[in-house]
Structures are given as structure tokens and as C-alpha cells.
Motif scaffolding. Sequence first.
Motif, PDB file in Angstrom:
ATOM      1  N   SER A   1     -10.268  -5.214  23.336  1.00  0.00           N
ATOM      2  CA  SER A   1     -10.989  -5.563  22.116  1.00  0.00           C
ATOM      3  C   SER A   1     -10.885  -4.444  21.089  1.00  0.00           C
ATOM      4  O   SER A   1     -10.714  -4.699  19.894  1.00  0.00           O
ATOM      5  N   SER A   2     -10.970  -3.210  21.535  1.00  0.00           N
ATOM      6  CA  SER A   2     -10.882  -2.083  20.595  1.00  0.00           C
ATOM      7  C   SER A   2      -9.501  -1.993  19.961  1.00  0.00           C
ATOM      8  O   SER A   2      -9.373  -1.675  18.771  1.00  0.00           O
ATOM      9  N   GLU A   3      -8.445  -2.297  20.723  1.00  0.00           N
ATOM     10  CA  GLU A   3      -7.096  -2.285  20.160  1.00  0.00           C
ATOM     11  C   GLU A   3      -6.928  -3.377  19.116  1.00  0.00           C
ATOM     12  O   GLU A   3      -6.304  -3.160  18.066  1.00  0.00           O
ATOM     13  N   LEU A   4      -7.465  -4.556  19.410  1.00  0.00           N
ATOM     14  CA  LEU A   4      -7.411  -5.642  18.430  1.00  0.00           C
ATOM     15  C   LEU A   4      -8.225  -5.281  17.194  1.00  0.00           C
ATOM     16  O   LEU A   4      -7.836  -5.587  16.064  1.00  0.00           O
ATOM     17  N   PHE A   5      -9.357  -4.641  17.401  1.00  0.00           N
ATOM     18  CA  PHE A   5     -10.214  -4.214  16.293  1.00  0.00           C
ATOM     19  C   PHE A   5      -9.437  -3.308  15.341  1.00  0.00           C
ATOM     20  O   PHE A   5      -9.450  -3.497  14.117  1.00  0.00           O
ATOM     21  N   GLU A   6      -8.754  -2.316  15.889  1.00  0.00           N
ATOM     22  CA  GLU A   6      -8.053  -1.336  15.061  1.00  0.00           C
ATOM     23  C   GLU A   6      -6.785  -1.899  14.425  1.00  0.00           C
ATOM     24  O   GLU A   6      -6.423  -1.519  13.309  1.00  0.00           O
ATOM     25  N   SER A   7      -6.118  -2.836  15.098  1.00  0.00           N
ATOM     26  CA  SER A   7      -4.805  -3.285  14.643  1.00  0.00           C
ATOM     27  C   SER A   7      -4.834  -4.506  13.743  1.00  0.00           C
ATOM     28  O   SER A   7      -3.826  -4.833  13.110  1.00  0.00           O
ATOM     29  N   SER A   8      -5.981  -5.193  13.667  1.00  0.00           N
ATOM     30  CA  SER A   8      -6.020  -6.452  12.913  1.00  0.00           C
ATOM     31  C   SER A   8      -6.908  -6.402  11.684  1.00  0.00           C
ATOM     32  O   SER A   8      -6.850  -7.297  10.847  1.00  0.00           O
ATOM     33  N   ARG A   9      -7.722  -5.382  11.551  1.00  0.00           N
ATOM     34  CA  ARG A   9      -8.725  -5.392  10.468  1.00  0.00           C
ATOM     35  C   ARG A   9      -8.158  -4.995   9.120  1.00  0.00           C
ATOM     36  O   ARG A   9      -8.701  -5.372   8.082  1.00  0.00           O
ATOM     37  N   THR A  10      -7.099  -4.224   9.080  1.00  0.00           N
ATOM     38  CA  THR A  10      -6.475  -3.844   7.813  1.00  0.00           C
ATOM     39  C   THR A  10      -4.973  -4.051   7.893  1.00  0.00           C
ATOM     40  O   THR A  10      -4.390  -4.073   8.978  1.00  0.00           O
ATOM     41  N   GLY A  11      -4.327  -4.181   6.717  1.00  0.00           N
ATOM     42  CA  GLY A  11      -2.898  -4.413   6.665  1.00  0.00           C
ATOM     43  C   GLY A  11      -2.182  -3.360   5.846  1.00  0.00           C
ATOM     44  O   GLY A  11      -2.763  -2.346   5.437  1.00  0.00           O
TER      45      GLY A  11
ATOM     46  N   LYS B   1       0.834  -1.198   0.000  1.00  0.00           N
ATOM     47  CA  LYS B   1       0.000   0.000   0.000  1.00  0.00           C
ATOM     48  C   LYS B   1       0.874   1.254   0.000  1.00  0.00           C
ATOM     49  O   LYS B   1       1.907   1.290   0.676  1.00  0.00           O
ATOM     50  N   PRO B   2       0.461   2.259  -0.748  1.00  0.00           N
ATOM     51  CA  PRO B   2       1.161   3.539  -0.633  1.00  0.00           C
ATOM     52  C   PRO B   2       0.990   4.098   0.769  1.00  0.00           C
ATOM     53  O   PRO B   2       0.053   3.740   1.481  1.00  0.00           O
ATOM     54  N   THR B   3       1.882   4.956   1.163  1.00  0.00           N
ATOM     55  CA  THR B   3       1.907   5.465   2.529  1.00  0.00           C
ATOM     56  C   THR B   3       0.572   6.041   2.957  1.00  0.00           C
ATOM     57  O   THR B   3       0.097   5.807   4.079  1.00  0.00           O
ATOM     58  N   PHE B   4      -0.087   6.779   2.101  1.00  0.00           N
ATOM     59  CA  PHE B   4      -1.326   7.444   2.500  1.00  0.00           C
ATOM     60  C   PHE B   4      -2.481   6.473   2.699  1.00  0.00           C
ATOM     61  O   PHE B   4      -3.508   6.835   3.282  1.00  0.00           O
ATOM     62  N   LEU B   5      -2.349   5.225   2.239  1.00  0.00           N
ATOM     63  CA  LEU B   5      -3.401   4.226   2.423  1.00  0.00           C
ATOM     64  C   LEU B   5      -3.133   3.282   3.593  1.00  0.00           C
ATOM     65  O   LEU B   5      -4.006   2.497   3.970  1.00  0.00           O
ATOM     66  N   ARG B   6      -1.951   3.363   4.151  1.00  0.00           N
ATOM     67  CA  ARG B   6      -1.605   2.442   5.233  1.00  0.00           C
ATOM     68  C   ARG B   6      -2.350   2.821   6.509  1.00  0.00           C
ATOM     69  O   ARG B   6      -2.672   3.990   6.730  1.00  0.00           O
ATOM     70  N   PRO B   7      -2.637   1.835   7.352  1.00  0.00           N
ATOM     71  CA  PRO B   7      -3.387   2.132   8.573  1.00  0.00           C
ATOM     72  C   PRO B   7      -2.649   3.114   9.472  1.00  0.00           C
ATOM     73  O   PRO B   7      -1.420   3.062   9.595  1.00  0.00           O
ATOM     74  N   LYS B   8      -3.411   4.007  10.074  1.00  0.00           N
ATOM     75  CA  LYS B   8      -2.806   5.005  10.957  1.00  0.00           C
ATOM     76  C   LYS B   8      -2.363   4.393  12.270  1.00  0.00           C
ATOM     77  O   LYS B   8      -1.398   4.846  12.881  1.00  0.00           O
TER      78      LYS B   8
END
Length: 525
Positions: A468-478, A430-437
Amino acid sequence: FLVHGIMGNDLEMGYLAKALANVVGSKEVSCDDGNEEEDEAKRIKRSTSKTSTLLESKPTPGPEVCIHSVKCNVGQTHDGIRSGGTRLANEMLSFVQNDMKKRVQTQKQKGEYNVTFSIVGNSLGGLYARYAVSLLPYQLRINARGQAQEEDKGSIKSDDGTIQLNLHPNVFYTTATPHLGCSRNTYLPIPRFAESIIGPILGATGRDLFRLDTKKDPASNALDGLTRGVVDRLGIVAKGEKLLWAKENDSNDGEGDDDAVLVEHAEEQELECVIRNMCLQDKYLASLRNFKRRVAYANAFGTDFQVPTETAAFLHERSGVGHFVEATRDDDASDDDASDNDVDANDGKRKHSGVDDSDGNTPSFLVAIVKTEEQSQPQTPTSKADPNENVDFDSPSDELLRMSQSLDALGWTKVFVDVRDRIPAPQLAKPTFLRPKNLMLDDLIRKRMLENSNVEGGTERQKCILTSSELFESSRTGDSINIPLGHAVMVANSKSEKYGEFNREGRPVMDFLAADMIRDIMLFE
């Protein structure tokens, strides 16, 4: 019991069945009940067993492990979770009844038997299984003809002509199962009005998955007769909310075995959202709680189009439920935890689920194994909400929060799997601007462990907890763009020969699951 998903068949989890056999190191003996009628010309090349595989341990005598790929929902996965779950419960009980009848006749021994049952539900099959276990009795009495009987007031007695079966729930696994449904949990966000259009296209099952309000439109829910449904062959009768085994009639001519018995469900139950009920009502939760261990496999990093990570692992963006990290792919054989990752010698209990590969390291596809602790009641904290914020559990978002926390309170092991390198399609960075924040799950765990190691007297593993919220944010996109085919790849889906070859890269994941599951099964006391 291996339970296939939507539009699947009994071959879907064929590789897992073979992997389980390989772990036991056993010979395979057909357990076909002789009642199967199918046109072989219409079937794809089958595995070695048509209905099930009996695994008899070679080296030493011990418990027998019988694998059964259920067939009752083949070709009929669109008539709702209740219909499929009821058929599944019937098939499970029918299989146990017929199998034990044969064993007793062979051994010519009456009395009392203890039988454990474990389940792997793939995709929709996991929801079928959750519904089915709420219907299962825990004691059966089978006479010489193999009929299930029940004495007055539900007490079960054994005499010279019968055997008593005590059924014990053992382990419950799901793979990419939409535990929270699909509403607000789709790969690409879609508005609610679009869900109300897409859901009915998939029939009653689609309405269930998208949690459509059936009270507004009961006629379109297509319950397929479950309000007064037919449960065949086994004589199961529903009385209120309790499912009882009953003898259809007292004749001795054998004609009554195939007679149908009506199942009556409470009308209110039928008109409510079944997924919501299974997450919040105790009659469903108690059945899951009776299993010794519950494990949910979820594809991470946006690789599963059908069942995204958040619903497969029932995560919520505002849930503060803690998940203890038990293993990661950064672990190696030199770690203290890895040296005794199976069972604690002092208490005989599992420490964590790690399985080493041939190099002594945790497999590269395993991002993390986390665990929630069993609670007497669901936790209520929300990680991002203001303490003074009023939570409205009747709103769709807050209802999902409540459902997520209710399931977490049962105590689950969650396995996050990365199949990006196993999908037979190219991937792009992914280009930088599309990577997860936010940090991705691997990086978040490393950061948290580093913080723990800097605490005086602490260790990296000690108290490594993610909400759960941390897992939600960190695992849903790559950080890469992938064709999201992980739903079939993770389970090495083999519902046809070509399909199995296409998904062959998922076989190591199923090898991992099989080894873990057999250890769990054998730990039953």
C-alpha cells in the motif's frame, strides 16, 4: 443501483447506465413507478429512462438486469452520510418492493424469488452506499398489496397471499469515493485547524468527510433528525443495531403505506465519526464483505482535486498490505494472462479484470488493476515503521493507517486510472526538480516484474506484489502539470447536457467498467 455524489443528480451517471445497456445488448423499457412528480421545465434534458431501465436480454432468456439511478439525495447532499445513506436504503428497498410487486401481478405467480443487487457509488455516493448496505435486510415478505412484512423473531414465512424475496448482495463498485474521508487526504495539504473551518461550511457532510470530532460539538453536527429520523413509506424500524422490516399497522385500507415510522439510533453512534466507524466496526464491514466482489476506481497521478488517489484507493504511506498486480496497460493480447483474463475454465472464477480494447491491448487509460486478499482480520505490518516503534492508533495518522488496513482486509480490486490525456485542458511537463523522486506506478510495476523474471523459475506476473505504501508513493503524483478535473471526467459525469459533453473523454473508462461489471453480475451463483 447508480448512486450520485455531492451536489449531483440522478443524471450524473447517465452515460454509465447507457454503457451497461450496451453491454447487455438490450432494449430499454421504462420502469417508472408512476409516483415521480417533477417540473420538467426545471430539469435538464433527461436520458431515455426517468427512474430506471429494464434490460431484457434479446438473444437468449436469462437474468434481467434492472438499472436504477437513485434520486432520493438530489438537492440534499449536505446533511450528512447517515441521512443520505438512510434515504438511499429506503429508495433501494422501495424500488425492489414496487418492481417485484409489478412482476408478480403480471406473472400471477406466488412463492419465493431470489434477487441480487449491485451498486456503483460515485464520490460521496460510495459512502452513502456503504452506510446504506448496513441497513438492508436480506429477506422480505411482500403481500398482495406490496407491503413488506416480518414474522415474529425475524423469521419470514411465505403463504398463498405473499411472496418471499431473498436479497443477495452481488458486486459493489465505487468511483473516486473518499473512503478514508478528506482529512489529511486533500489535494493540497492543509492544517487541521483549516479543516475544522472548511468542514462545517459543507454542513454535516463536510464534518463527516473531514472526520471532525462530533463528540465535542454534537449540536453542530446537524443530524437532521436521524437520532429520531423519519423513514417513510416502507415501515422500517430500527431496534438497537438491527434494522427490521415491520408493518406499520394492520389496516387493509392502504392508508398506512405512506405513514412514517421513527428510526431510533444509538446516541453514541450518532456522536461518533461515521467514516471511522464504517472503516472499523464490523456491522459496516460485514455488510461489505457479503458482496461477491468489491471494486474501487481511483484517479492516479494528481488528476483528482476532490478525491485524491490515496483516499479513493484507501492507501497509506506506512501500510505494508500487499496488493497483487493483475493487469497493467503494458499487457497485450499476446500475454498468457490476457488470453484468459475473464474466467478460469477449471473453477469458473475470474482471474483478473482485464478488458481488451479494439486493438487487443489493455486500454491506455488503465494504469494497473491490483487486488488485496480477503483476510479474517486486518494486517498490522507497517512498511516504513521501525519494528520496535509503538503505533498509537488514537493519533490521526495511525487511525488512518488502521482504517486503510481494515478496508483492505475485506479483499478489494483497485483500478488505477490515468485521465491526464482525457482532461479537456492543456498539460505541461514538469521540470526535473518538480518530478516525483520515487518511480511512477508504471515504472515501478515494470521494475518489479523484471526483478521477478530474473528469479529462477519465476515469471513477470508471478508474485508481482506492491505494498500500500508503494502504491501511495507511486500513484499520487505524476510527471506533468494538469488541471485536476479528473473527478468528473473519469465517470463521464453527465448531470447536465453541457457537463456531459465536457466530460465525454471519460466514456471509455465507463465502457470498461460496464463490461467488467456485467460479467461480474452474470457470474453470480
